[in-house]
Design an enzyme around this catalytic site. Structure first.
Site, mmCIF file in Angstrom:
data_model
loop_
_atom_site.group_PDB
_atom_site.id
_atom_site.type_symbol
_atom_site.label_atom_id
_atom_site.label_comp_id
_atom_site.label_asym_id
_atom_site.label_seq_id
_atom_site.Cartn_x
_atom_site.Cartn_y
_atom_site.Cartn_z
ATOM 1 N N PHE A 120 -5.010 -4.601 1.963
ATOM 2 C CA PHE A 120 -5.948 -4.143 2.395
ATOM 3 C C PHE A 120 -6.939 -4.482 2.831
ATOM 4 C CE2 PHE A 120 -4.171 -0.701 -0.614
ATOM 5 C CZ PHE A 120 -3.396 -0.094 0.192
ATOM 6 N N ASP A 121 -8.277 -4.672 3.949
ATOM 7 C CA ASP A 121 -9.651 -4.912 3.970
ATOM 8 C C ASP A 121 -10.084 -3.772 3.886
ATOM 9 O OD1 ASP A 121 -10.954 -7.087 6.616
ATOM 10 O OD2 ASP A 121 -11.103 -5.064 6.935
ATOM 11 N N ALA A 122 -11.402 -5.098 3.508
ATOM 12 C CA ALA A 122 -12.895 -4.572 2.772
ATOM 13 C C ALA A 122 -12.297 -3.161 2.200
ATOM 14 C CB ALA A 122 -13.691 -4.282 4.674
ATOM 15 N N VAL A 123 -11.429 -3.371 1.020
ATOM 16 C CA VAL A 123 -11.155 -1.853 0.410
ATOM 17 C C VAL A 123 -12.246 -2.036 -0.796
ATOM 18 C CG1 VAL A 123 -9.867 -3.392 -1.204
ATOM 19 C CG2 VAL A 123 -9.428 -0.800 -0.872
#
Length: 577
Positions: free
Chosen positions: A236-239
């Site tokens: 989960f990128d830059a969540v």
């Protein structure tokens, strides 16, 4: 539809969307994920990993081969490399964003349901997943300003019309935590007049508005689709930036954590073996919150490790690394640290805020710059900027110490990985660390992007030639790294959740103790973090006299547990019974 699952999904939705019909939304999300009616909840606190798990991090086009013509795609080279060079080394491959994109080397996604045709297609992804687990990015905070959804937004059409976060320039956004220096809001001409869109990372990356449940449902659809393509691990990128709210920092808000919990619940009911990993480049204490109570992220990126370990090896002093390791709470079963010391991004400095002083951080930055590194910045309140990350290849980061270059680059580099491979958690190794890739200054100059310094694209036949030449440092690094990993994978005491205690051996020797979950194996991991030989008294380890002890790396036996041994510069021993 399972009534238990429905109730649990409703409970999360009632927190995220208190004014919406949570029962209706819950049924919709369960259908979108495609969860069978007879699905049972997976057992909680279950470890989905063991000591044999090693991740490879790579772009889909790191390995190129123009000699085979335009129809032979880079993902086939990656598949060949994994099968022929790493088949008994890595268990999973993190393929960085492989979708059509407009900028940020893939993190400005144009279409989440397609593979970038320049890389290959879904068949290539599925083929790789036949041999190793595949980890894919879910770029969840934003998409490309050139995506179909954003084009629809500008034209007032669905889907996309209400997908993006709007704000007024008159709003007070001074509290918003920023990872970049550009203006937060981007003015956009739409069919309904000019609007201002929130852009956390760049004006080509427009932020989603998760206050709209339709956006959440779309990402559940994306996750379901990826699972059907053989992908079982999600980054989960830059969540941390997902939920925005006026008058707040707009980072790590309660709704963000609730969304992650909800997504995990749905994903693990679709596939109980699936793993969610959160990528949150933030101070250590905030990062730890994404474990939840083993009901949020399965694993979290251990962002403090890279800057602290590099700082240790260039200073010859493990004080800060030791202090951090002592404060790191053991991950409970069902959760694990995701350990790395190099990636496609830089060496983050936010995770060591409050650990390294300003003077120590400046010395680290200046040392890395002297080895060819670059510095990226972020905006602070009041218009000031602050160093956000150091951009440099890890191999070149290990070129010397704060006193300058020396001839111990490879030893220091291997030492860094030996420490990382021993620490509690799942190890992940960047493809360029496997082969000792150096700074790509040419790509930085051509792209004007600092991060490109560590995103070299290899001509695959050229790399293979290097790996077949014993005099090449690329071959030497690869051989040492793979041998070390194969040794590590055989030790139960290196299970990601095995017990860990920090040893106190002074500032020049960094040590910790691991014990297997069945308590049958102990390993004392001690590294000389200096450029001078150091003496280690085995008596300081309190080894049990009745056991037989051996250094797993050199196969040296220790018959007298009161002996002193000499560690060469940057040598590590794994002393095991």
């Amino acid at each position: 539809m399972s009534s238990e699952l429905l109730q649990r999904v409703e409970a999360h939705l009632s927190v995220i969307y208190p004014k919406e019909d949570s029962n209706f939304l819950a049924q919709q999300l369960i259908r979108t994920m495609g969860i069978p009616d007879d699905t049972h909840s997976p057992a909680p606190f279950t470890n989905l990993w063991d000591e044999s798990d090693i991740y490879l991090i790579t772009y889909g086009d790191t390995l190129l081969d123009e000699s085979k013509g335009p129809d032979y795609k880079p993902l086939k080279n990656l598949n060949h490399f994994v099968k022929n060079y790493l088949n008994d080394v890595v268990s999973a491959v993190h393929i960085l964003p492989f979708y059509p994109y407009s900028s940020d080397d893939g993190f400005a996604v144009i279409d989440y349901y397609q593979v970038n045709e320049g890389l290959g297609d879904w068949r290539d992804i599925r083929e790789i997943s036949q041999d190793v687990k595949v980890m894919a990015d879910v770029v969840i905070n934003h998409c490309s300003a050139r995506s179909g959804w954003f084009e629809n937004f500008k034209q007032g059409k669905h889907p996309g019309k209400d997908f993006f976060f709007e704000a007024s320039p008159a709003e007070d956004t001074s509290m918003v935590v920023r990872p970049r220096t550009h203006d937060l809001l981007k003015e956009v001409v739409t069919s309904d007049g000019n609007k201002y869109i929130w852009c956390t990372f760049s004006h080509d990356q427009v932020d989603f508005d998760f206050r709209n449940p339709v956006v959440l449902n779309e990402f559940i659809s994306i996750l379901s689709f990826y699972l059907e393509q053989g992908i079982t691990i999600f980054r989960f990128d830059a969540v941390a930036f997902l939920w925005k709210e006026a008058g707040t920092t707009c980072i790590n808000l309660p709704q963000t954590h609730e969304v992650v919990r909800l997504m995990r619940l749905l994903v693990e009911h679709k596939n109980p073996q699936a793993v969610i990993i959160t990528e949150t480049n933030i101070p250590n204490r905030q990062n730890l919150m994404y474990f939840g109570n083993a009901n949020e992220a399965h694993a979290i990126y251990n962002f403090s490790l890279p800057p602290l370990l590099i700082n240790t090896l260039v200073n010859g002093d493990c004080t800060h690394l030791k202090t951090w390791l002592m404060s790191l709470p053991p991950a409970q079963n069902g959760t694990a640290y995701f350990n790395f010391i190099a990636s496609h991004d830089g060496i983050g400095l936010r995770p060591v805020e409050g650990m390294l002083s300003e003077e120590e951080t400046d010395l680290l930055i200046n040392t890395m710059v002297s080895f060819g590194g670059r510095v990226s910045w972020r905006a602070l309140k009041g218009g000031r900027n602050q160093p956000y990350e150091i951009n440099i290849s890890l191999f070149d980061a290990m070129s010397g110490t704060v006193d300058g270059l020396d001839g111990l680059q490879k030893q220091r580099f291997i030492c860094a990985h030996t420490i990382m491979l021993g620490i509690e958690g799942i190890p992940a190794i960047y493809i360029h660390s496997f082969v000792g890739t150096q700074n790509d200054i040419e790509r930085v100059n051509l792209s004007n992007q600092n991060r490109c310094i560590n995103r070299h694209k290899w001509d695959y036949p050229n790399l293979q030639s290097h790996l077949g030449n014993s005099f090449s440092h690329h071959a030497q690094v690869f051989d040492e790294m793979t041998a070390l990993i194969k040794l590590r994978k055989q030790q139960k005491a290196f299970h990601p959740n095995a017990t860990q205690f920090t040893l106190h051996l002074g500032v020049q020797l960094f040590g910790f103790w691991r014990q297997s979950l069945d308590r049958q194996q102990s390993i004392f991991c001690i590294s000389n973090v200096t450029c001078e030989p150091q003496e280690l008294s085995l008596a300081d380890l309190n080894l049990i006299d009745l056991d037989e002890w051996r250094d797993l790396i050199t196969a040296q036996d220790f018959t007298n547990v009161r002996d002193c041994i000499s560690l060469a510069p940057y040598q590590t021993v794994w002393i095991s019974n």
